[in-house]
Design a protein around this motif. Sequence first.
Motif, PDB file in Angstrom:
ATOM      1  N   ALA A  45       0.835  -1.204   0.000  1.00  0.00           N
ATOM      2  CA  ALA A  45       0.000   0.000   0.000  1.00  0.00           C
ATOM      3  C   ALA A  45       0.869   1.254   0.000  1.00  0.00           C
ATOM      4  O   ALA A  45       0.552   2.243  -0.666  1.00  0.00           O
ATOM      5  N   PHE A  46       1.974   1.213   0.743  1.00  0.00           N
ATOM      6  CA  PHE A  46       2.904   2.338   0.778  1.00  0.00           C
ATOM      7  C   PHE A  46       3.466   2.608  -0.613  1.00  0.00           C
ATOM      8  O   PHE A  46       3.459   3.740  -1.090  1.00  0.00           O
ATOM      9  N   ILE A  47       3.900   1.568  -1.290  1.00  0.00           N
ATOM     10  CA  ILE A  47       4.457   1.695  -2.640  1.00  0.00           C
ATOM     11  C   ILE A  47       3.392   2.182  -3.617  1.00  0.00           C
ATOM     12  O   ILE A  47       3.667   2.989  -4.504  1.00  0.00           O
ATOM     13  N   ALA A  48       2.164   1.700  -3.457  1.00  0.00           N
ATOM     14  CA  ALA A  48       1.076   2.068  -4.375  1.00  0.00           C
ATOM     15  C   ALA A  48       0.790   3.565  -4.337  1.00  0.00           C
ATOM     16  O   ALA A  48       0.315   4.118  -5.330  1.00  0.00           O
ATOM     17  N   ASP A  49       1.097   4.217  -3.225  1.00  0.00           N
ATOM     18  CA  ASP A  49       0.855   5.656  -3.104  1.00  0.00           C
ATOM     19  C   ASP A  49       1.979   6.508  -3.680  1.00  0.00           C
ATOM     20  O   ASP A  49       1.879   7.730  -3.702  1.00  0.00           O
ATOM     21  N   LEU A  50       3.058   5.882  -4.147  1.00  0.00           N
ATOM     22  CA  LEU A  50       4.210   6.622  -4.672  1.00  0.00           C
ATOM     23  C   LEU A  50       4.138   6.758  -6.192  1.00  0.00           C
ATOM     24  O   LEU A  50       3.588   5.907  -6.876  1.00  0.00           O
ATOM     25  N   GLU A  51       4.720   7.837  -6.692  1.00  0.00           N
ATOM     26  CA  GLU A  51       4.889   8.024  -8.133  1.00  0.00           C
ATOM     27  C   GLU A  51       6.077   7.169  -8.585  1.00  0.00           C
ATOM     28  O   GLU A  51       6.915   6.767  -7.773  1.00  0.00           O
ATOM     29  N   LEU A  52       6.168   6.904  -9.879  1.00  0.00           N
ATOM     30  CA  LEU A  52       7.235   6.053 -10.411  1.00  0.00           C
ATOM     31  C   LEU A  52       8.619   6.569 -10.033  1.00  0.00           C
ATOM     32  O   LEU A  52       9.478   5.797  -9.601  1.00  0.00           O
ATOM     33  N   ASP A  53       8.846   7.875 -10.162  1.00  0.00           N
ATOM     34  CA  ASP A  53      10.174   8.415  -9.823  1.00  0.00           C
ATOM     35  C   ASP A  53      10.481   8.274  -8.330  1.00  0.00           C
ATOM     36  O   ASP A  53      11.633   8.125  -7.935  1.00  0.00           O
ATOM     37  N   GLU A  54       9.449   8.301  -7.482  1.00  0.00           N
ATOM     38  CA  GLU A  54       9.654   8.097  -6.051  1.00  0.00           C
ATOM     39  C   GLU A  54       9.991   6.642  -5.746  1.00  0.00           C
ATOM     40  O   GLU A  54      10.804   6.372  -4.865  1.00  0.00           O
ATOM     41  N   ILE A  55       9.389   5.733  -6.481  1.00  0.00           N
ATOM     42  CA  ILE A  55       9.703   4.306  -6.306  1.00  0.00           C
ATOM     43  C   ILE A  55      11.137   4.043  -6.738  1.00  0.00           C
ATOM     44  O   ILE A  55      11.881   3.343  -6.052  1.00  0.00           O
ATOM     45  N   ILE A  56      11.546   4.631  -7.840  1.00  0.00           N
ATOM     46  CA  ILE A  56      12.909   4.447  -8.338  1.00  0.00           C
ATOM     47  C   ILE A  56      13.926   5.004  -7.346  1.00  0.00           C
ATOM     48  O   ILE A  56      14.999   4.429  -7.156  1.00  0.00           O
ATOM     49  N   ALA A  57      13.583   6.095  -6.672  1.00  0.00           N
ATOM     50  CA  ALA A  57      14.499   6.739  -5.721  1.00  0.00           C
ATOM     51  C   ALA A  57      14.354   6.211  -4.299  1.00  0.00           C
ATOM     52  O   ALA A  57      15.052   6.675  -3.394  1.00  0.00           O
ATOM     53  N   LEU A  58      13.494   5.227  -4.068  1.00  0.00           N
ATOM     54  CA  LEU A  58      13.224   4.707  -2.726  1.00  0.00           C
ATOM     55  C   LEU A  58      14.507   4.205  -2.062  1.00  0.00           C
ATOM     56  O   LEU A  58      15.280   3.458  -2.654  1.00  0.00           O
ATOM     57  N   THR A  59      14.702   4.608  -0.814  1.00  0.00           N
ATOM     58  CA  THR A  59      15.912   4.232  -0.079  1.00  0.00           C
ATOM     59  C   THR A  59      15.588   3.260   1.060  1.00  0.00           C
ATOM     60  O   THR A  59      14.435   3.135   1.486  1.00  0.00           O
TER      61      THR A  59
END
Length: 88
Positions: free
Chosen positions: A52-66
């Motif tokens: 659910a956390f990932i589903a709320d992110l934009e693609l660029d935010e997922i790519i930059a996830l730390t």
Amino acid sequence: MLRELLAEYGLDDAEIARETTFHDDLELESIDLVGLSGALREHYGDRVNFAAFIADLELDEIIALTIGQLVDYVVESLHATAAPSEQD
């Protein structure tokens, strides 16, 4: 859990810090995050819903996830679902 996932890809000796990104540093794909989400769900139950956390992110935010963002999310989720006596 993360070490187990990385071991599957031969990355068990990878350096991991809060700033380490899943995509650029560890070269994990979104399907790998799904596997990590399942492992978190298995370990913590409904208290940590990483999918659910990932589903709320934009693609660029997922790519930059730390790693740090993942840790912060897990800690916040566990704290939010803790019984009142556990929060003190």
